[in-house]
Design a protein around this motif. Structure first.
Motif, PDB file in Angstrom:
ATOM      1  N   ALA A  13       8.199   6.390   5.880  1.00 31.02           N
ATOM      2  CA  ALA A  13       6.927   5.944   5.306  1.00 31.02           C
ATOM      3  C   ALA A  13       6.306   4.877   6.203  1.00 31.02           C
ATOM      4  O   ALA A  13       6.994   3.919   6.584  1.00 31.02           O
ATOM      5  N   PRO A  14       5.031   5.026   6.567  1.00 30.37           N
ATOM      6  CA  PRO A  14       4.377   4.011   7.393  1.00 30.37           C
ATOM      7  C   PRO A  14       4.338   2.663   6.662  1.00 30.37           C
ATOM      8  O   PRO A  14       4.017   2.612   5.473  1.00 30.37           O
ATOM      9  N   PRO A  15       4.683   1.587   7.347  1.00 31.50           N
ATOM     10  CA  PRO A  15       4.673   0.274   6.700  1.00 31.50           C
ATOM     11  C   PRO A  15       3.253  -0.159   6.355  1.00 31.50           C
ATOM     12  O   PRO A  15       2.290   0.309   6.955  1.00 31.50           O
ATOM     13  N   PHE A  16       3.153  -1.043   5.376  1.00 32.66           N
ATOM     14  CA  PHE A  16       1.855  -1.644   5.070  1.00 32.66           C
ATOM     15  C   PHE A  16       2.053  -3.037   4.509  1.00 32.66           C
ATOM     16  O   PHE A  16       3.118  -3.380   3.994  1.00 32.66           O
ATOM     17  N   ALA A  17       1.013  -3.840   4.634  1.00 34.21           N
ATOM     18  CA  ALA A  17       0.917  -5.170   4.032  1.00 34.21           C
ATOM     19  C   ALA A  17      -0.549  -5.312   3.645  1.00 34.21           C
ATOM     20  O   ALA A  17      -1.416  -5.460   4.506  1.00 34.21           O
ATOM     21  N   GLY A  23      -5.265 -10.945  -4.528  1.00 29.32           N
ATOM     22  CA  GLY A  23      -5.343 -11.436  -3.157  1.00 29.32           C
ATOM     23  C   GLY A  23      -3.989 -11.727  -2.529  1.00 29.32           C
ATOM     24  O   GLY A  23      -3.924 -12.167  -1.393  1.00 29.32           O
ATOM     25  N   HIS A  24      -2.895 -11.465  -3.255  1.00 27.37           N
ATOM     26  CA  HIS A  24      -1.554 -11.667  -2.700  1.00 27.37           C
ATOM     27  C   HIS A  24      -1.151 -10.458  -1.860  1.00 27.37           C
ATOM     28  O   HIS A  24      -1.429  -9.319  -2.248  1.00 27.37           O
ATOM     29  N   THR A  25      -0.474 -10.697  -0.759  1.00 25.67           N
ATOM     30  CA  THR A  25      -0.051  -9.611   0.113  1.00 25.67           C
ATOM     31  C   THR A  25       1.170  -8.907  -0.468  1.00 25.67           C
ATOM     32  O   THR A  25       2.145  -9.547  -0.856  1.00 25.67           O
ATOM     33  N   VAL A  26       1.084  -7.587  -0.537  1.00 24.25           N
ATOM     34  CA  VAL A  26       2.189  -6.744  -0.984  1.00 24.25           C
ATOM     35  C   VAL A  26       2.548  -5.843   0.190  1.00 24.25           C
ATOM     36  O   VAL A  26       1.677  -5.235   0.803  1.00 24.25           O
ATOM     37  N   LYS A  27       3.854  -5.791   0.485  1.00 22.90           N
ATOM     38  CA  LYS A  27       4.337  -4.972   1.599  1.00 22.90           C
ATOM     39  C   LYS A  27       5.213  -3.849   1.066  1.00 22.90           C
ATOM     40  O   LYS A  27       5.916  -4.033   0.068  1.00 22.90           O
ATOM     41  N   LEU A  28       5.190  -2.725   1.750  1.00 18.76           N
ATOM     42  CA  LEU A  28       6.098  -1.643   1.381  1.00 18.76           C
ATOM     43  C   LEU A  28       7.535  -2.136   1.471  1.00 18.76           C
ATOM     44  O   LEU A  28       8.369  -1.797   0.630  1.00 18.76           O
ATOM     45  N   VAL A  36       9.784   4.112  -4.850  1.00 16.96           N
ATOM     46  CA  VAL A  36       8.417   3.732  -5.206  1.00 16.96           C
ATOM     47  C   VAL A  36       7.478   4.927  -5.049  1.00 16.96           C
ATOM     48  O   VAL A  36       7.581   5.693  -4.094  1.00 16.96           O
ATOM     49  N   ILE A  37       6.607   5.079  -6.036  1.00 20.38           N
ATOM     50  CA  ILE A  37       5.521   6.059  -5.970  1.00 20.38           C
ATOM     51  C   ILE A  37       4.331   5.327  -5.371  1.00 20.38           C
ATOM     52  O   ILE A  37       3.905   4.289  -5.899  1.00 20.38           O
ATOM     53  N   VAL A  38       3.819   5.835  -4.266  1.00 24.26           N
ATOM     54  CA  VAL A  38       2.622   5.276  -3.631  1.00 24.26           C
ATOM     55  C   VAL A  38       1.538   6.331  -3.782  1.00 24.26           C
ATOM     56  O   VAL A  38       1.679   7.443  -3.284  1.00 24.26           O
ATOM     57  N   TYR A  39       0.474   5.971  -4.516  1.00 25.44           N
ATOM     58  CA  TYR A  39      -0.598   6.948  -4.663  1.00 25.44           C
ATOM     59  C   TYR A  39      -1.914   6.370  -4.162  1.00 25.44           C
ATOM     60  O   TYR A  39      -2.158   5.176  -4.255  1.00 25.44           O
ATOM     61  N   ARG A 100      -9.295   1.141   5.693  1.00 29.84           N
ATOM     62  CA  ARG A 100      -8.725   2.500   5.605  1.00 29.84           C
ATOM     63  C   ARG A 100      -7.628   2.760   6.644  1.00 29.84           C
ATOM     64  O   ARG A 100      -7.307   3.901   6.938  1.00 29.84           O
ATOM     65  N   GLU A 101      -7.037   1.714   7.186  1.00 25.42           N
ATOM     66  CA  GLU A 101      -5.985   1.885   8.184  1.00 25.42           C
ATOM     67  C   GLU A 101      -4.728   2.483   7.568  1.00 25.42           C
ATOM     68  O   GLU A 101      -4.107   3.378   8.142  1.00 25.42           O
ATOM     69  N   VAL A 102      -4.331   1.982   6.410  1.00 25.64           N
ATOM     70  CA  VAL A 102      -3.142   2.508   5.734  1.00 25.64           C
ATOM     71  C   VAL A 102      -3.423   3.912   5.207  1.00 25.64           C
ATOM     72  O   VAL A 102      -2.595   4.813   5.340  1.00 25.64           O
ATOM     73  N   LEU A 103      -4.605   4.105   4.652  1.00 29.47           N
ATOM     74  CA  LEU A 103      -4.996   5.444   4.189  1.00 29.47           C
ATOM     75  C   LEU A 103      -4.854   6.453   5.334  1.00 29.47           C
ATOM     76  O   LEU A 103      -4.294   7.536   5.139  1.00 29.47           O
ATOM     77  N   ARG A 104      -5.344   6.107   6.513  1.00 31.63           N
ATOM     78  CA  ARG A 104      -5.252   7.014   7.668  1.00 31.63           C
ATOM     79  C   ARG A 104      -3.792   7.233   8.084  1.00 31.63           C
ATOM     80  O   ARG A 104      -3.388   8.354   8.379  1.00 31.63           O
ATOM     81  N   ALA A 105      -3.003   6.154   8.111  1.00 29.80           N
ATOM     82  CA  ALA A 105      -1.601   6.259   8.539  1.00 29.80           C
ATOM     83  C   ALA A 105      -0.806   7.195   7.626  1.00 29.80           C
ATOM     84  O   ALA A 105       0.121   7.859   8.073  1.00 29.80           O
TER      85      ALA A 105
END
Length: 157
Positions: A13-17, A23-28, A36-39, A100-105
């Protein structure tokens, strides 16, 4: 327009933050050791996206009980996600990806057909990521209505 690369079962799974509705950062990586279900969904507070989010909300107890967390990601800004979360009483993280960087990844942004026309946009998609960060389920072009029930059947939850 070019075709978007799609993730498959067995891919890492591509990482994300990304910022959540507060406004809090959530990371995979925060979910390492849990499933985890990521939708990915097009826009908060639209009819289909509201139906899908509320279905996840209404099934969250069973999903969590089966060891599955839920994260929703859209291009909406945190302020819009906060209003959506409050209006629909959503209790799982909604993350903001306006660039849309994570969406693209994840292959969840690209060419799609809407009303007979080819456009660029969010491709409604759902993934299950296992405890080690490997994709165990990848679904693209899903329907908002009935999706969570189908997902529960697919996962035997």
């Amino acid at each position: 327009m070019s075709k978007t690369r799609r993730l498959e079962v067995g891919d890492t799974a591509p990482p994300f933050a990304l910022p959540d509705a507060d406004g809090h950062t959530v990371k995979l990586s925060d979910y390492r050791g849990r499933k985890v279900i990521v939708y990915f969904y097009p826009a908060a507070s639209t009819p289909g996206c509201t139906k899908e989010a509320c279905d996840f909300r209404d099934n969250l107890g069973e999903l969590n009980g089966a060891g599955l967390d839920v994260i929703g990601i859209s291009p909406d800004k945190p302020e819009k996600l906060d209003k959506f979360r409050q209006a629909e009483e959503l209790t799982f993280p909604l993350l903001s990806d306006p660039d849309r960087e994570v969406l693209r990844a994840w292959g969840a942004f690209g060419e799609k057909t809407m009303y007979g026309k080819t456009v660029q946009g969010v491709i409604r998609s759902t993934f299950v990521v296992d405890e080690s960060g490997t994709i165990t389920l990848a679904q693209y072009n899903i329907r908002a209505t009935g999706h969570v029930a189908k997902l529960r059947r697919d996962l035997s939850v």
